[in-house]
Design a protein around this motif. Structure first.
Motif, PDB file in Angstrom:
ATOM      1  N   GLY A  64       0.931  -1.133  -0.004  1.00 20.93           N
ATOM      2  CA  GLY A  64       0.087  -0.044   0.086  1.00 20.93           C
ATOM      3  C   GLY A  64       0.831   1.290   0.062  1.00 20.93           C
ATOM      4  N   THR A  65       1.638   1.484   0.968  1.00 17.78           N
ATOM      5  CA  THR A  65       2.401   2.768   1.028  1.00 17.78           C
ATOM      6  C   THR A  65       3.498   2.836   0.063  1.00 17.78           C
ATOM      7  OG1 THR A  65       2.068   2.522   3.471  1.00 17.78           O
ATOM      8  CG2 THR A  65       3.680   4.092   2.874  1.00 17.78           C
ATOM      9  N   GLY A  66       4.104   1.558  -0.249  1.00 20.41           N
ATOM     10  CA  GLY A  66       4.956   1.212  -1.176  1.00 20.41           C
ATOM     11  C   GLY A  66       6.303   1.083  -0.808  1.00 20.41           C
ATOM     12  N   SER A  67       6.866  -0.232  -1.583  1.00 22.62           N
ATOM     13  CA  SER A  67       8.186  -0.687  -0.969  1.00 22.62           C
ATOM     14  C   SER A  67       9.340   0.144  -1.159  1.00 22.62           C
ATOM     15  CB  SER A  67       8.338  -2.124  -1.389  1.00 22.62           C
ATOM     16  OG  SER A  67       8.097  -2.076  -3.044  1.00 22.62           O
ATOM     17  N   SER A  68       9.053   1.048  -2.100  1.00 22.40           N
ATOM     18  CA  SER A  68      10.287   1.973  -2.484  1.00 22.40           C
ATOM     19  C   SER A  68      10.361   3.156  -1.581  1.00 22.40           C
ATOM     20  CB  SER A  68      10.424   2.270  -3.963  1.00 22.40           C
ATOM     21  OG  SER A  68       9.437   3.289  -4.180  1.00 22.40           O
ATOM     22  N   THR A  69       9.295   3.593  -0.831  1.00 23.75           N
ATOM     23  CA  THR A  69       9.358   4.562  -0.184  1.00 23.75           C
ATOM     24  C   THR A  69      10.331   4.680   1.367  1.00 23.75           C
ATOM     25  OG1 THR A  69       7.402   3.871   1.464  1.00 23.75           O
ATOM     26  CG2 THR A  69       6.838   5.272  -0.512  1.00 23.75           C
ATOM     27  N   ASP A  70      10.637   5.747   1.661  1.00 20.26           N
ATOM     28  CA  ASP A  70      11.474   5.719   2.936  1.00 20.26           C
ATOM     29  C   ASP A  70      10.504   5.117   4.122  1.00 20.26           C
ATOM     30  OD1 ASP A  70      13.411   6.912   1.587  1.00 20.26           O
ATOM     31  OD2 ASP A  70      13.388   8.975   2.624  1.00 20.26           O
ATOM     32  N   VAL A  71       9.404   5.432   4.274  1.00 22.56           N
ATOM     33  CA  VAL A  71       8.554   4.896   5.430  1.00 22.56           C
ATOM     34  C   VAL A  71       8.863   3.569   5.233  1.00 22.56           C
ATOM     35  CG1 VAL A  71       6.117   4.904   6.257  1.00 22.56           C
ATOM     36  CG2 VAL A  71       7.101   6.966   5.496  1.00 22.56           C
ATOM     37  N   VAL A  72       8.569   2.682   4.296  1.00 20.92           N
ATOM     38  CA  VAL A  72       8.568   1.212   4.157  1.00 20.92           C
ATOM     39  C   VAL A  72       9.986   0.748   4.217  1.00 20.92           C
ATOM     40  CG1 VAL A  72       7.924  -0.845   3.081  1.00 20.92           C
ATOM     41  CG2 VAL A  72       6.379   1.201   3.340  1.00 20.92           C
ATOM     42  N   LYS A  74      12.779   2.156   5.188  1.00 19.45           N
ATOM     43  CA  LYS A  74      13.816   2.383   6.513  1.00 19.45           C
ATOM     44  C   LYS A  74      13.058   2.734   7.835  1.00 19.45           C
ATOM     45  CE  LYS A  74      16.601   5.311   3.212  1.00 19.45           C
ATOM     46  NZ  LYS A  74      16.888   6.854   2.808  1.00 19.45           N
ATOM     47  N   GLN A  75      11.806   2.852   7.759  1.00 15.46           N
ATOM     48  CA  GLN A  75      11.296   3.481   8.938  1.00 15.46           C
ATOM     49  C   GLN A  75      10.227   2.362   9.817  1.00 15.46           C
ATOM     50  OE1 GLN A  75       9.808   7.212   7.607  1.00 15.46           O
ATOM     51  NE2 GLN A  75      11.593   8.105   7.450  1.00 15.46           N
ATOM     52  N   PRO A 120      -1.754   7.286  17.337  1.00 13.85           N
ATOM     53  CA  PRO A 120      -0.464   7.097  17.511  1.00 13.85           C
ATOM     54  C   PRO A 120       0.051   6.328  16.446  1.00 13.85           C
ATOM     55  CG  PRO A 120      -1.353   5.595  19.206  1.00 13.85           C
ATOM     56  CD  PRO A 120      -2.384   6.415  18.440  1.00 13.85           C
ATOM     57  N   LEU A 121       1.313   6.772  15.775  1.00 10.90           N
ATOM     58  CA  LEU A 121       1.962   6.119  14.649  1.00 10.90           C
ATOM     59  C   LEU A 121       3.276   5.725  15.265  1.00 10.90           C
ATOM     60  CD1 LEU A 121       0.385   8.318  11.924  1.00 10.90           C
ATOM     61  CD2 LEU A 121      -0.171   5.815  12.560  1.00 10.90           C
ATOM     62  N   PHE A 122       4.087   5.182  14.366  1.00 11.00           N
ATOM     63  CA  PHE A 122       5.522   4.704  14.660  1.00 11.00           C
ATOM     64  C   PHE A 122       6.467   4.563  13.546  1.00 11.00           C
ATOM     65  CE2 PHE A 122       2.252   2.631  17.372  1.00 11.00           C
ATOM     66  CZ  PHE A 122       2.672   2.781  18.470  1.00 11.00           C
ATOM     67  N   ARG A 123       7.423   5.245  13.407  1.00 10.95           N
ATOM     68  CA  ARG A 123       8.472   5.418  12.361  1.00 10.95           C
ATOM     69  C   ARG A 123       9.897   5.408  13.067  1.00 10.95           C
ATOM     70  NH1 ARG A 123       5.725   9.780   8.055  1.00 10.95           N
ATOM     71  NH2 ARG A 123       3.549   8.841   8.053  1.00 10.95           N
ATOM     72  N   TYR A 124      10.625   4.709  12.512  1.00  7.08           N
ATOM     73  CA  TYR A 124      12.125   4.672  12.992  1.00  7.08           C
ATOM     74  C   TYR A 124      13.091   5.463  12.015  1.00  7.08           C
ATOM     75  CZ  TYR A 124      16.092   2.213  15.097  1.00  7.08           C
ATOM     76  OH  TYR A 124      16.938   1.778  16.117  1.00  7.08           O
ATOM     77  N   GLU A 125      12.608   6.947  12.765  1.00  9.16           N
ATOM     78  CA  GLU A 125      13.379   7.867  11.987  1.00  9.16           C
ATOM     79  C   GLU A 125      14.580   8.441  12.968  1.00  9.16           C
ATOM     80  OE1 GLU A 125      11.390  10.384   9.468  1.00  9.16           O
ATOM     81  OE2 GLU A 125       9.442  10.215  10.591  1.00  9.16           O
ATOM     82  N   GLN A 126      15.298   9.236  12.331  1.00  9.61           N
ATOM     83  CA  GLN A 126      16.527   9.908  13.127  1.00  9.61           C
ATOM     84  C   GLN A 126      15.709  10.818  13.925  1.00  9.61           C
ATOM     85  OE1 GLN A 126      19.093   8.202  13.747  1.00  9.61           O
ATOM     86  NE2 GLN A 126      19.791  10.062  15.059  1.00  9.61           N
TER      87      GLN A 126
END
Ligand code: AMP
Length: 429
Positions: A64-72, A74-75, A120-126
């Motif tokens: 859905g979000t897309g496997s080439s997006t940063d969200v999927v 890296k995050q 609430p949402l979760f993203r492994y970001e810096q």
């Protein structure tokens, strides 16, 4: 917003995980204000609340979000189930909302369906200013709708929340990235343009050129800017139906006097967007408060029916940052006007019966069960800004009365306990 991790004295062995924050009572003075604004806007505009599980099958986001997006790529926070299942903590709401809409059968009875969420949402970001690993979004989705009126309504709902909160100088940056057909045409032109410039752009752009060319326009690297600004623009390649759709969205925004600027390089970071994309900014902050757009093909990408849709998500922490930067006040702390004071064990016991009857009557009462002396309890009542103190000693328990003390004048009166509720209500009027 940042909660202090320093505690007095010896350092505690545990701290909240990197990029997360505890929400302490003072934070809720702002959280509650924003939540109230989103609920008010939603109820005025006919959006119903939806919530989905905090974790989902990882494939929902990959597809859905897309496997080439940063969200999927890296995050995502990944979880392995004991049965070998692969889950992800949700990095965004849209795929889950769409899944729930189809899975529940609501798509057969509610179309278009208008939802709002506060989740609430979760993203492994810096982690950095305005960017956390756990954060809240408020958002709106309209599913089963391709009319441009709904794009305008989604923007109006997000704008409405900001207006309700009195956030100043909001500006919507907007663009259209076209439909499947005209976008393919555009991407071809974009790639042609970048083809012999790949040695001049950053490494990420070199990857984007192959994985997700539209995101070349999203690059923030200094050295890519001159190339990006000269790149072909999506608006010049829209087919006639996308052109009309976009024109109508803008006309509806004009009707509502919602301020916008057309931003030709705006493409957004998630794969599923089509046609309208937008972001919301305010004065004094360099990050977006929110963003969204159309996602007409997401349902089909996930194996569902054709279902045009449009949505927006806004970062709650960032909205709160805007409130603080613009010195917009939070909701006031609610303080109870009544303080119960007891003296002696018998009175302490009786206090429970009195407190229960006051709570049952909807009267907020404060007490200081950890303090025994009259003096220290009175000091507490004073510090809390109480209007009246109810004083109960052994003698009062014996006589079935209670003393009401007016904290301002110091005047005291004995009142039968059975008349207490009425007397307090009379004085609070
Ligand atoms: P997105 O889902 O990436 O389109 O983001 C929508 C909005 O959510 C952004 O405009 C931000 O306000 C907020 N947001 C996104 N990522 C974060 C994060 N890591 N921390 C705090 N807010 C975020």
């Amino acid at each position: 917003m940042k909660s202090s991790k320093k505690s007095k004295g010896k350092k505690f062995a545990f701290q909240s995980p990197k990029g997360t924050r505890d929400l302490l009572p003072n934070d809720f003075l702002y959280f509650d204000k924003v939540e109230k604004a989103v609920k008010k806007t939603s109820s005025l505009m006919g959006f119903s609340r939806i919530e989905t599980p905090m974790f989902e099958d990882v494939k929902l986001f990959e597809r859905g979000t897309g496997s080439s997006t940063d969200v999927v790529k890296k995050q995502m926070f990944l979880i392995k189930g004991k049965g070998g299942e692969n889950f992800a903590l949700r990095p965004e709401m849209t795929p889950g909302v769409l899944r729930a809409y189809i899975e529940s059968g609501l798509s057969h009875v509610m179309s278009p369906a208008k939802f709002f969420y506060w989740s609430p949402l979760f993203r492994y970001e810096q982690p950095q200013h305005g960017r956390y690993r756990q954060f809240y979004q408020l958002g709106f989705e309209i599913l089963g709708a391709d009319d441009p009126a709904f794009d305008a309504q989604i923007i109006s709902a997000s704008y409405g929340v900001m207006e309700e909160l009195k956030i100043k100088n909001i500006i919507i940056k907007i663009n259209s990235i076209g439909c499947r057909t005209c976008r393919a045409n555009y991407v071809k032109k974009l790639k042609e343009y970048y083809k012999n410039k790949l040695n001049k752009v950053c490494r990420d752009c070199n990857k984007r050129y192959y994985d997700n060319p539209l995101r070349l326009l999203d690059c923030k690297e200094e050295k890519c800017q001159p190339i990006k600004t000269q790149a072909p623009q999506t608006l010049d390649y829209l087919c006639s139906s996308c052109k009309t759709h976009f024109k109508q969205v803008l006309e509806y925004l004009d009707e509502m006097k919602i301020p916008y600027i057309i931003e030709p390089t705006l493409v957004r970071g998630l794969d599923y967007y089509s046609r309208t994309v937008f972001e919301i900014f305010t004065e004094g902050l360099d990050f977006a408060l929110g963003g969204g757009g159309r996602y007409d093909y997401l349902s089909e990408t996930l194996g569902g029916p054709r279902m045009p849709a449009v949505g927006a998500a806004c970062g709650v922490e960032r909205i709160i940052e805007a409130l603080k930067t613009q010195e917009i006040s939070s909701v006031p702390k609610t303080r109870s006007k009544v303080f119960l004071i007891y003296m002696g064990d018998q009175a302490k016991k009786k206090s429970f019966e009195i407190l229960k009857s006051l709570f049952d009557a909807g009267i907020a009462v404060n007490e200081a069960f950890s303090k025994d002396s009259l003096k220290s309890q009175l000091r507490m009542a004073d510090k809390e800004g109480s209007q009246m103190a109810l004083i109960l000693g052994q003698q009062e328990v014996f006589e079935d009365v209670i003393i009401i003390r007016d904290m301002e004048s110091g005047a005291q009166e004995n009142v039968p306990i059975k008349k207490l509720v009425d007397e307090i209500k009379r004085r609070l009027k």
